[in-house]
Write a protein that holds these residues in place. Structure first.
Motif, PDB file in Angstrom:
ATOM      1  N   SER A  55       0.844  -1.352   0.084  1.00 19.51           N
ATOM      2  CA  SER A  55       0.034   0.122   0.048  1.00 19.51           C
ATOM      3  C   SER A  55       0.818   1.229  -0.175  1.00 19.51           C
ATOM      4  O   SER A  55       2.011   1.130   0.386  1.00 19.51           O
ATOM      5  N   SER A  56       0.303   2.447  -0.269  1.00 13.79           N
ATOM      6  CA  SER A  56       1.230   3.684  -0.581  1.00 13.79           C
ATOM      7  C   SER A  56       0.365   4.968  -0.108  1.00 13.79           C
ATOM      8  O   SER A  56      -0.714   4.807  -0.063  1.00 13.79           O
ATOM      9  N   PHE A  57       1.306   5.777   0.282  1.00 16.54           N
ATOM     10  CA  PHE A  57       0.472   6.882   0.669  1.00 16.54           C
ATOM     11  C   PHE A  57       1.385   8.205   0.252  1.00 16.54           C
ATOM     12  O   PHE A  57       2.677   8.037   0.514  1.00 16.54           O
ATOM     13  N   ASN A  58       0.665   9.446  -0.147  1.00 18.92           N
ATOM     14  CA  ASN A  58       1.478  10.538  -0.561  1.00 18.92           C
ATOM     15  C   ASN A  58       0.971  11.854   0.292  1.00 18.92           C
ATOM     16  O   ASN A  58       0.042  12.179  -0.012  1.00 18.92           O
ATOM     17  N   LYS A  59       2.153  12.105   1.119  1.00 20.82           N
ATOM     18  CA  LYS A  59       1.789  13.231   2.214  1.00 20.82           C
ATOM     19  C   LYS A  59       2.102  14.338   1.198  1.00 20.82           C
ATOM     20  O   LYS A  59       1.432  15.744   1.292  1.00 20.82           O
ATOM     21  N   THR A  60       3.084  14.536   0.429  1.00 20.32           N
ATOM     22  CA  THR A  60       3.553  15.468  -0.388  1.00 20.32           C
ATOM     23  C   THR A  60       4.030  14.792  -1.884  1.00 20.32           C
ATOM     24  O   THR A  60       4.089  13.593  -1.997  1.00 20.32           O
ATOM     25  N   PRO A  61       3.974  15.563  -3.004  1.00 23.79           N
ATOM     26  CA  PRO A  61       4.455  15.133  -4.317  1.00 23.79           C
ATOM     27  C   PRO A  61       5.917  14.656  -4.402  1.00 23.79           C
ATOM     28  O   PRO A  61       6.124  13.561  -5.098  1.00 23.79           O
ATOM     29  N   GLY A  62       6.590  14.958  -3.107  1.00 23.35           N
ATOM     30  CA  GLY A  62       8.093  14.449  -3.047  1.00 23.35           C
ATOM     31  C   GLY A  62       8.262  13.141  -2.541  1.00 23.35           C
ATOM     32  O   GLY A  62       9.368  12.549  -2.597  1.00 23.35           O
ATOM     33  N   SER A  63       7.279  12.460  -1.945  1.00 24.55           N
ATOM     34  CA  SER A  63       7.437  11.141  -1.506  1.00 24.55           C
ATOM     35  C   SER A  63       6.094  10.272  -1.686  1.00 24.55           C
ATOM     36  O   SER A  63       4.975  10.777  -1.409  1.00 24.55           O
ATOM     37  N   THR A  64       6.378   9.137  -1.766  1.00 21.88           N
ATOM     38  CA  THR A  64       5.431   8.021  -1.812  1.00 21.88           C
ATOM     39  C   THR A  64       5.731   6.959  -0.679  1.00 21.88           C
ATOM     40  O   THR A  64       6.787   6.109  -1.023  1.00 21.88           O
ATOM     41  N   ARG A  65       5.112   6.844   0.089  1.00 22.21           N
ATOM     42  CA  ARG A  65       5.729   5.980   1.405  1.00 22.21           C
ATOM     43  C   ARG A  65       5.008   4.742   0.958  1.00 22.21           C
ATOM     44  O   ARG A  65       3.785   4.525   0.816  1.00 22.21           O
ATOM     45  N   LYS A  66       5.582   3.624   1.443  1.00 23.02           N
ATOM     46  CA  LYS A  66       5.081   2.166   1.051  1.00 23.02           C
ATOM     47  C   LYS A  66       5.203   1.307   2.261  1.00 23.02           C
ATOM     48  O   LYS A  66       6.401   1.203   2.896  1.00 23.02           O
ATOM     49  N   TRP A  67       4.089   0.599   2.351  1.00 27.84           N
ATOM     50  CA  TRP A  67       4.154  -0.499   3.494  1.00 27.84           C
ATOM     51  C   TRP A  67       3.297  -1.712   3.206  1.00 27.84           C
ATOM     52  O   TRP A  67       2.577  -1.816   2.312  1.00 27.84           O
ATOM     53  N   CYS A  68       3.534  -2.664   3.923  1.00 24.34           N
ATOM     54  CA  CYS A  68       2.953  -3.984   3.769  1.00 24.34           C
ATOM     55  C   CYS A  68       1.371  -3.693   4.397  1.00 24.34           C
ATOM     56  O   CYS A  68       1.236  -3.377   5.520  1.00 24.34           O
ATOM     57  N   SER A  69       0.253  -4.024   3.408  1.00 21.36           N
ATOM     58  CA  SER A  69      -1.002  -4.172   4.142  1.00 21.36           C
ATOM     59  C   SER A  69      -1.637  -5.254   4.954  1.00 21.36           C
ATOM     60  O   SER A  69      -2.468  -5.126   5.608  1.00 21.36           O
ATOM     61  N   GLU A  70      -0.604  -6.213   4.947  1.00 23.97           N
ATOM     62  CA  GLU A  70      -0.779  -7.403   6.089  1.00 23.97           C
ATOM     63  C   GLU A  70      -0.301  -6.904   7.559  1.00 23.97           C
ATOM     64  O   GLU A  70      -1.073  -6.807   8.321  1.00 23.97           O
ATOM     65  N   CYS A  71       0.710  -6.687   7.550  1.00 22.34           N
ATOM     66  CA  CYS A  71       1.566  -6.176   8.807  1.00 22.34           C
ATOM     67  C   CYS A  71       1.679  -4.752   9.175  1.00 22.34           C
ATOM     68  O   CYS A  71       1.919  -4.327  10.462  1.00 22.34           O
ATOM     69  N   GLY A  72       1.568  -4.000   8.376  1.00 15.71           N
ATOM     70  CA  GLY A  72       1.660  -2.415   8.304  1.00 15.71           C
ATOM     71  C   GLY A  72       3.426  -2.341   8.465  1.00 15.71           C
ATOM     72  O   GLY A  72       3.569  -1.122   8.524  1.00 15.71           O
ATOM     73  N   GLY A  73       4.012  -3.327   8.271  1.00 15.10           N
ATOM     74  CA  GLY A  73       5.808  -3.033   8.195  1.00 15.10           C
ATOM     75  C   GLY A  73       5.939  -2.076   7.266  1.00 15.10           C
ATOM     76  O   GLY A  73       5.782  -2.242   5.830  1.00 15.10           O
ATOM     77  N   HIS A  74       6.881  -0.980   7.385  1.00 14.52           N
ATOM     78  CA  HIS A  74       7.233   0.022   6.348  1.00 14.52           C
ATOM     79  C   HIS A  74       8.371  -0.735   5.427  1.00 14.52           C
ATOM     80  O   HIS A  74       8.977  -1.506   5.963  1.00 14.52           O
ATOM     81  N   ILE A  75       8.240  -0.275   4.213  1.00 13.99           N
ATOM     82  CA  ILE A  75       9.182  -0.934   3.353  1.00 13.99           C
ATOM     83  C   ILE A  75      10.231  -0.142   2.826  1.00 13.99           C
ATOM     84  O   ILE A  75      11.225  -0.034   2.769  1.00 13.99           O
ATOM     85  N   MET A  76       9.634   1.007   2.075  1.00 15.48           N
ATOM     86  CA  MET A  76      10.432   2.003   1.388  1.00 15.48           C
ATOM     87  C   MET A  76       9.645   3.345   1.046  1.00 15.48           C
ATOM     88  O   MET A  76       8.385   3.522   1.279  1.00 15.48           O
ATOM     89  N   THR A  77      10.317   4.429   0.511  1.00 20.30           N
ATOM     90  CA  THR A  77       9.677   5.643   0.251  1.00 20.30           C
ATOM     91  C   THR A  77      10.339   6.005  -1.038  1.00 20.30           C
ATOM     92  O   THR A  77      11.493   6.450  -1.040  1.00 20.30           O
ATOM     93  N   GLU A  78       9.516   6.241  -2.033  1.00 19.53           N
ATOM     94  CA  GLU A  78       9.916   6.719  -3.286  1.00 19.53           C
ATOM     95  C   GLU A  78       9.958   8.249  -3.234  1.00 19.53           C
ATOM     96  O   GLU A  78       9.145   8.854  -2.701  1.00 19.53           O
ATOM     97  N   HIS A  79      11.053   8.774  -3.744  1.00 16.75           N
ATOM     98  CA  HIS A  79      11.324  10.333  -3.840  1.00 16.75           C
ATOM     99  C   HIS A  79      11.399  10.452  -5.439  1.00 16.75           C
ATOM    100  O   HIS A  79      12.684  10.316  -5.858  1.00 16.75           O
ATOM    101  N   PRO A  80      10.457  10.709  -6.016  1.00 17.02           N
ATOM    102  CA  PRO A  80      10.493  10.949  -7.521  1.00 17.02           C
ATOM    103  C   PRO A  80      11.233  12.358  -8.037  1.00 17.02           C
ATOM    104  O   PRO A  80      12.102  12.103  -8.975  1.00 17.02           O
ATOM    105  N   THR A  81      11.196  13.021  -7.210  1.00 22.16           N
ATOM    106  CA  THR A  81      12.030  14.403  -7.613  1.00 22.16           C
ATOM    107  C   THR A  81      13.561  14.103  -7.552  1.00 22.16           C
ATOM    108  O   THR A  81      14.589  14.879  -8.259  1.00 22.16           O
ATOM    109  N   MET A  82      13.953  13.138  -6.739  1.00 17.49           N
ATOM    110  CA  MET A  82      15.445  12.913  -6.746  1.00 17.49           C
ATOM    111  C   MET A  82      15.855  11.352  -7.606  1.00 17.49           C
ATOM    112  O   MET A  82      16.727  10.972  -7.635  1.00 17.49           O
ATOM    113  N   ASN A  83      14.665  10.996  -8.080  1.00 11.11           N
ATOM    114  CA  ASN A  83      14.774   9.633  -8.929  1.00 11.11           C
ATOM    115  C   ASN A  83      15.744   8.435  -7.987  1.00 11.11           C
ATOM    116  O   ASN A  83      16.437   7.953  -8.473  1.00 11.11           O
TER     117      ASN A  83
END
Length: 144
Positions: A64-92
């Motif tokens: 699952s993912s969530f965007n608080k800002t356009p600069g980050s997409t935070r991703k986590w597991c929908s089963e346990c809620g464990g955080h996995i990664m954050t995409e930073h598209p402006t930095m690639n």
């Protein structure tokens, strides 16, 4: 030519698994309020990778993912809620949380957003007020 090192990682329950290959573009600690709230800790240990270095090997449908800002997409597991990664598209770049890659030797080189720190850390590493200039920040450092 030698093969790139490969490291396995996962969420908290293991439903989402991934591989990172090569070496991270950077490792360090983020002190910003967003990372502190997201990680539920006073500081977040990050590893930055180019997107092509990361592959999801199991559980892609559980991310699952969530965007608080356009600069980050935070991703986590929908089963346990464990955080996995954050995409930073402006930095690639993608921040894969250091704790989710247990076999990677974490070798931090910098502190970012230190002006927001709630946990001062005296370790001799550079303390950036916000971000390095090449990452769009001021490039200003702060004393320990």
């Amino acid at each position: 030519m030698s093969a790139k090192p490969s490291f396995q990682g996962s969420c908290f329950c293991g439903a989402v698994q991934f591989t990172v290959k090569g070496t991270p573009n950077g490792m360090g600690y983020c002190h910003c309020e967003s990372c502190r709230k997201w990680s539920a800790g006073p500081v977040n240990a990050f590893t930055l990778w180019e997107p092509e270095a990361i592959s999801i090997t199991a559980g892609a449908d559980k991310i699952s993912s969530f965007n608080k800002t356009p600069g980050s997409t935070r991703k986590w597991c929908s089963e346990c809620g464990g955080h996995i990664m954050t995409e930073h598209p402006t930095m690639n770049l993608i921040d894969v949380f250091a704790a989710s890659i247990p076999s990677l030797k974490f070798e931090p080189g910098i502190h970012v957003h230190y002006q927001e720190s709630v946990l001062p850390i005296k370790d001799g590493l550079p303390k950036m007020k916000d971000m390095p200039s090449e990452a769009g920040g001021s490039g200003e450092t702060m004393p320990e």
